[in-house]
Enzyme design. Structure first.
Site, PDB file in Angstrom:
ATOM      1  CG  HIS A  32      -0.450  -0.080   2.534  1.00 42.54           C
ATOM      2  ND1 HIS A  32       0.489   0.818   2.991  1.00 42.54           N
ATOM      3  CD2 HIS A  32      -0.706  -0.920   3.569  1.00 42.54           C
ATOM      4  CE1 HIS A  32       0.781   0.544   4.245  1.00 42.54           C
ATOM      5  NE2 HIS A  32       0.084  -0.526   4.620  1.00 42.54           N
ATOM      6  CG  HIS A  50       4.110  -1.500   2.400  1.00 44.78           C
ATOM      7  ND1 HIS A  50       2.801  -1.841   2.212  1.00 44.78           N
ATOM      8  CD2 HIS A  50       4.458  -1.990   3.617  1.00 44.78           C
ATOM      9  CE1 HIS A  50       2.366  -2.530   3.257  1.00 44.78           C
ATOM     10  NE2 HIS A  50       3.347  -2.621   4.141  1.00 44.78           N
ATOM     11  CB  CYS A  68       1.867  -9.513  19.176  1.00 50.05           C
ATOM     12  SG  CYS A  68       0.830  -8.711  17.918  1.00 50.05           S
ATOM     13  CB  CYS A  74       4.490  -7.124  16.910  1.00 50.51           C
ATOM     14  SG  CYS A  74       3.351  -5.914  17.565  1.00 50.51           S
ATOM     15  CB  CYS A 107      -0.927  -6.540  20.560  1.00 50.60           C
ATOM     16  SG  CYS A 107       0.065  -5.450  19.513  1.00 50.60           S
ATOM     17  CG  HIS A 146      -0.944  -5.708  15.359  1.00 53.55           C
ATOM     18  ND1 HIS A 146       0.333  -5.602  15.853  1.00 53.55           N
ATOM     19  CD2 HIS A 146      -0.842  -5.483  14.029  1.00 53.55           C
ATOM     20  CE1 HIS A 146       1.169  -5.356  14.872  1.00 53.55           C
ATOM     21  NE2 HIS A 146       0.485  -5.274  13.754  1.00 53.55           N
ATOM     22  CE  LYS A 152      -2.587   0.890  13.118  1.00 52.31           C
ATOM     23  NZ  LYS A 152      -2.385  -0.223  12.276  1.00 52.31           N
ATOM     24  CE  LYS A 212      -6.050  -8.402   3.617  1.00 49.59           C
ATOM     25  NZ  LYS A 212      -5.463  -9.718   3.786  1.00 49.59           N
TER      26      LYS A 212
HETATM   27  N1  MSP Z   1       9.064  -7.561   7.841  1.00 51.40           N
HETATM   28  C1  MSP Z   1       9.229  -6.494   8.749  1.00 51.40           C
HETATM   29  C2  MSP Z   1      10.508  -5.735   8.459  1.00 51.40           C
HETATM   30  C3  MSP Z   1      11.768  -6.525   8.511  1.00 51.40           C
HETATM   31  S1  MSP Z   1      13.152  -5.562   8.067  1.00 51.40           S
HETATM   32  C4  MSP Z   1      14.435  -6.500   8.494  1.00 51.40           C
HETATM   33  C5  MSP Z   1       8.062  -5.527   8.620  1.00 51.40           C
HETATM   34  N2  MSP Z   1       7.371  -5.579   7.479  1.00 51.40           N
HETATM   35  S2  MSP Z   1       6.106  -4.662   7.115  1.00 51.40           S
HETATM   36  O1  MSP Z   1       5.567  -5.210   5.896  1.00 51.40           O
HETATM   37  O2  MSP Z   1       5.226  -4.538   8.216  1.00 51.40           O
HETATM   38  O3  MSP Z   1       6.708  -3.261   6.759  1.00 51.40           O
HETATM   39  C6  MSP Z   1       6.871  -2.245   7.700  1.00 51.40           C
HETATM   40  C7  MSP Z   1       7.386  -1.037   6.996  1.00 51.40           C
HETATM   41  O4  MSP Z   1       6.501  -0.681   5.910  1.00 51.40           O
HETATM   42  C8  MSP Z   1       7.487   0.228   7.819  1.00 51.40           C
HETATM   43  O5  MSP Z   1       8.641   0.304   8.599  1.00 51.40           O
HETATM   44  C9  MSP Z   1       7.455   1.273   6.731  1.00 51.40           C
HETATM   45  O6  MSP Z   1       8.687   1.293   6.065  1.00 51.40           O
HETATM   46  C10 MSP Z   1       6.401   0.730   5.791  1.00 51.40           C
HETATM   47  N3  MSP Z   1       5.053   1.122   6.197  1.00 51.40           N
HETATM   48  C11 MSP Z   1       4.000   0.267   6.391  1.00 51.40           C
HETATM   49  N4  MSP Z   1       2.892   0.995   6.705  1.00 51.40           N
HETATM   50  C12 MSP Z   1       3.199   2.303   6.736  1.00 51.40           C
HETATM   51  C13 MSP Z   1       2.466   3.482   6.951  1.00 51.40           C
HETATM   52  N5  MSP Z   1       1.180   3.475   7.229  1.00 51.40           N
HETATM   53  N6  MSP Z   1       3.141   4.656   6.858  1.00 51.40           N
HETATM   54  C14 MSP Z   1       4.470   4.708   6.557  1.00 51.40           C
HETATM   55  N7  MSP Z   1       5.178   3.621   6.347  1.00 51.40           N
HETATM   56  C15 MSP Z   1       4.591   2.391   6.455  1.00 51.40           C
HETATM   57  O7  MSP Z   1       7.842  -4.752   9.532  1.00 51.40           O
END
Ligand code: MSP
Length: 521
Positions: free
Chosen positions: A22, A25, A132, A135, A149, A152, A300, A303
Site C-alpha cells: 500500500h 510501503h 503477537c 508484530c 497488543c 494490533h 489508520k 485491511k
Molecule cells: N518484515 C518487517 C521488516 C523486517 S526488516 C528487516 C516488517 N514488514 S512490514 O511489511 O510490516 O513493513 C513495515 C514497513 O513498511 C514500515 O517500517 C514502513 O517502512 C512501511 N510502512 C507500512 N505501513 C506504513 C504506513 N502506514 N506509513 C508509513 N510507512 C509504512 O515490519
C-alpha cells in the site's frame, strides 16, 4: 580529475507478503529510490536493496486462510512476485530484490547463527510469555492494554516452549556507548531518547528460535527449531550484498550507509540488530532513519477498514512522478502525515500542472520564437541591449549555485523533502524573473537581448530538470528531450550537470504538457 566513486548502500525494510503493497510501503521504497537516484547522479556507486520477509507466521496464516496451507512456498512465490512487480511498475531502481526463502540468504543466516553461537552468545532456555503475530514479536505483559497488543488490538498467543536465546543484554552498555558517540546513528534525533530509554530499561536477552513454528529457517544442528523471523529478517541486509556467498561484494558495500524504515520497527534496527552485529563481530550500519507513519484521510490504514491506497492505481491515474512528488512534498520527512486524495488533486494542479509544467512550457514557447526569429535574422550583429541580460546571467548563476548548495546539504541530512522544496524555489525564482524581465516586451525592441534572456531561462529550465531528476526522473527526461539535451547526459555526474551552461541546449521543441490537467482516464 577523476576520483574513485564513493559507495552508498541503502536498504528498505523487507516487507511481509501477506497482503499487497500500500501507499505506506510505497513511501519508504520511493524515498529510497529518490536517495538512490541522487547518489547515482553524484557519481556514487549505489547498492539499493529491497525485498520481502517470507518466513513469517503472518504469511503462513494468510496462505492457510485461502486454502494454501499445504502449498506455502507456492503462495510465497506468488506474493513475492506481486511485490516485485509493484516496484517494477513504479520504476523503482533497486539493485537487488531479496527473498528470505532463497538459498543464499538461508546459508548466510546459518553462518551468522554459528558465529553468534561461537561467541557463546546463544543458549537454550524456556520462553514463557506472549507473542503477537501482528508484530511478529514477543511482548511483555506490562505492554498489553486490557490483554491486547496495543498496536494490533489483538490478543497475543501465550507461549511456553524451550528455545534458543540471544544474550543481547551483554551488549547493552556497548550499544548505549555507540549511540552516545555517534549522534547520527539514530535519525531523526527526536527518536534517540526513545531508543536510549528502551535499551537502558528494557533491552533483555531475547528468544531467537521457535519450536512450534513449522515454517522458517532451521536452527543449525537442531532441525526441530526454526530461527525467529526477526533474527532471520535483519540478516537480509548482509545476505543481500553477498554475506555467506560473495565475500568481495560484501566487503565492497558493508556497512550500510542507511537503513530506512518507519518508526514502527526502529527498535529492532537500533537495538537488536546492532547487538547481533556486535556479537558476530561485524561493523554497525552508519545510520538508521525512521520516517513517520501515514494515515488515510486521518485514519489508520488497515485491511479491516478497507482504506489502504494502492500506489499502482494512483500512478495509473496521475503518473508515477506525480505520486513521487506528492509523497515527498506533503509530509516533512520524519513526521507523521496524512494521505488525502483531495490534497493530491490540489497539489497536482497547483504545483505540477500550474507550477513546473507551466514554467517549462512558457519558457519553451518563448524559446520557439527565438528560433523563428533567428532563422529570419541576417548576419549583421548590432549588439544593443544585451548588457542587461549578461548581468542577469551572472545574477541567476549565483542564485543557482546557492540552490545547489542547499539542495546537497538537505540530501546529506537525509531530508529529501527539503531538497525538493529548494528545487521549487528555483522554479518560483524563474517565474518571477519572467515577470520582471517581460521578454515579450523586449522582443518588440531588441531581438538580441530577447535571445539572451531566453538563453538564461532555458538554462534555468535545464537546471530545474537536473534538480528534479531524483524526484521525477520521467519528467526530467521529458524536459531533456524538449531541450534537445542529449539524454545520455543523465549518466553524467552532478558535478558537471550543475555547472552553468555545462550542457548545450540544442533544438528546443515544445512537447505535450508535462502534467496535463485532465488526468488519464
Ligand atoms: N518484515 C518487517 C521488516 C523486517 S526488516 C528487516 C516488517 N514488514 S512490514 O511489511 O510490516 O513493513 C513495515 C514497513 O513498511 C514500515 O517500517 C514502513 O517502512 C512501511 N510502512 C507500512 N505501513 C506504513 C504506513 N502506514 N506509513 C508509513 N510507512 C509504512 O515490519
Amino acid at each position: 580529475m577523476l576520483t574513485k566513486p564513493m559507495k552508498y548502500y541503502l536498504t528498505t525494510p523487507i516487507y511481509y507478503v501477506n497482503d499487497k503493497p500500500h501507499i505506506g510501503h510505497a513511501y519508504t521504497t520511493i524515498v529510497s529510490d529518490i536517495l538512490t537516484l541522487y547518489h547515482r547522479l553524484k557519481g556514487d556507486d549505489v547498492f539499493f536493496l529491497t525485498g520481502v520477509d517470507e518466513n513469517s507466521l503472518k504469511n503462513v496464516e494468510a496462505a492457510e486462510k485461502i486454502g494454501m496451507g499445504d502449498k506455502i512456498q507456492v503462495y510465497l512465490d506468488m506474493q513475492a512476485a506481486v511485490w516485485q512487480q509493484t516496484w517494477d511498475s513504479l520504476g523503482i531502481s533497486y539493485s537487488y530484490f531479496i527473498r528470505t526463502t532463497e538459498e543464499q540468504h538461508k546459508k548466510g543466516v546459518a553462518q551468522f547463527w554459528e558465529r553468534v553461537a561461537a561467541q557463546g552468545d546463544s543458549y537454550k532456555g524456556t520462553y514463557e510469555g506472549y507473542y503477537c503475530v501482528g508484530c511478529e514479536a514477543f511482548v511483555r505483559e506490562s505492554d498489553l492494554e486490557e490483554g491486547l497488543c496495543p498496536v494490533h488490538k489483538k490478543e497475543p498467543q501465550r507461549i511456553t516452549e524451550e528455545n534458543y536465546f540471544f544474550a543481547a543484554s551483554k551488549y547493552r552498555d556497548r550499544l548505549l556507548e555507540h549511540i552516545e558517540k555517534n549522534p547520527d546513528f539514530v535519525q531523526p534525533v527526536s527518536r534517540r531518547n526513545e531508543i536510549i530509554n528502551y535499551i537502558r530499561d528494557h533491552f533483555e536477552d531475547v528468544s531467537i528460535s521457535r519450536q512450534s513454528m513449522k515454517w522458517g529457517i532451521a536452527v543449525p544442528g537442531d532441525p526441530d527449531q526454526v530461527i525467529y523471523v526477526w533474527f532471520d529478517a535483519l540478516i537480509n541486509y548482509l545476505t543481500g550484498i553477498g554475506y555467506g556467498w560473495d565475500d568481495a561484494l560484501f566487503a565492497k558495500y558493508w556497512p550500510a550507509d542507511l537503513h530506512l524504515m518507519s518508526k514502527d520497527i526502529i527498535k529492532f534496527h537500533c537495538a537488536l540488530w546492532p547487538a547481533m552485529l556486535m556479537s558476530a563481530g561485524i561493523p554497525l550500519p552508519e545510520r538508521v532513519f525512521a520516517h513517520g507513519y501515514f494515515t488515510i484521510d486521518g485514519q489508520k490504514m488497515s485491511k479491516s477498514l478497507g482504506n489502504a491506497i494502492d500506489p499502482v492505481e494512483i500512478a495509473k491515474l496521475h503518473g508515477v512522478d506525480a505520486l513521487r512528488y506528492f509523497l515527498v512534498r506533503e509530509i516533512p520527512f520524519g513526521n507523521d502525515g496524512d494521505f488525502s486524495s483531495e490534497r493530491f488533486g490540489q497539489r497536482y494542479e497547483s504545483d505540477l500542472a500550474k507550477g513546473v509544467g507551466n514554467f517549462v512550457s512558457r519558457v519553451l514557447a518563448m524559446a520557439e520564437k527565438v528560433e523563428r526569429h533567428s532563422e529570419q535574422r541576417e548576419e549583421s550583429h548590432e549588439d544593443t541591449g544585451s548588457l542587461a541580460a549578461t548581468r542577469d546571467d551572472e545574477k541567476v548563476q549565483e542564485r543557482v549555485r546557492e540552490v545547489w548548495q542547499e539542495y546537497e546539504e538537505a540530501f546529506d541530512r537525509t531530508r529529501p523533502d527539503e531538497a525538493l522544496d529548494v528545487s521549487w524555489r528555483l522554479i518560483s525564482f524563474g517565474d518571477k524573473y519572467i515577470e520582471e524581465r517581460k521578454p515579450w516586451v523586449i522582443l518588440k525592441n531588441d531581438k538580441e537581448a530577447y535571445t539572451e534572456v531566453i538563453g538564461v531561462l532555458l538554462e534555468l529550465v535545464r537546471q530545474v530538470s537536473v534538480l528534479l531528476y531524483p524526484f521525477m526522473p520521467d519528467t526530467a527526461q521529458k524536459i531533456w528531450r524538449q531541450l534537445g539535451v542529449d539524454t545520455k547526459h543523465k549518466e553524467l555526474y552532478l558535478a558537471t550537470l550543475k555547472e552553468w551552461r555545462a550542457v548545450p541546449i540544442t533544438t528546443v521543441k515544445r512537447g505535450d504538457a508535462l502534467f496535463p490537467l485532465t488526468p488519464n482516464p
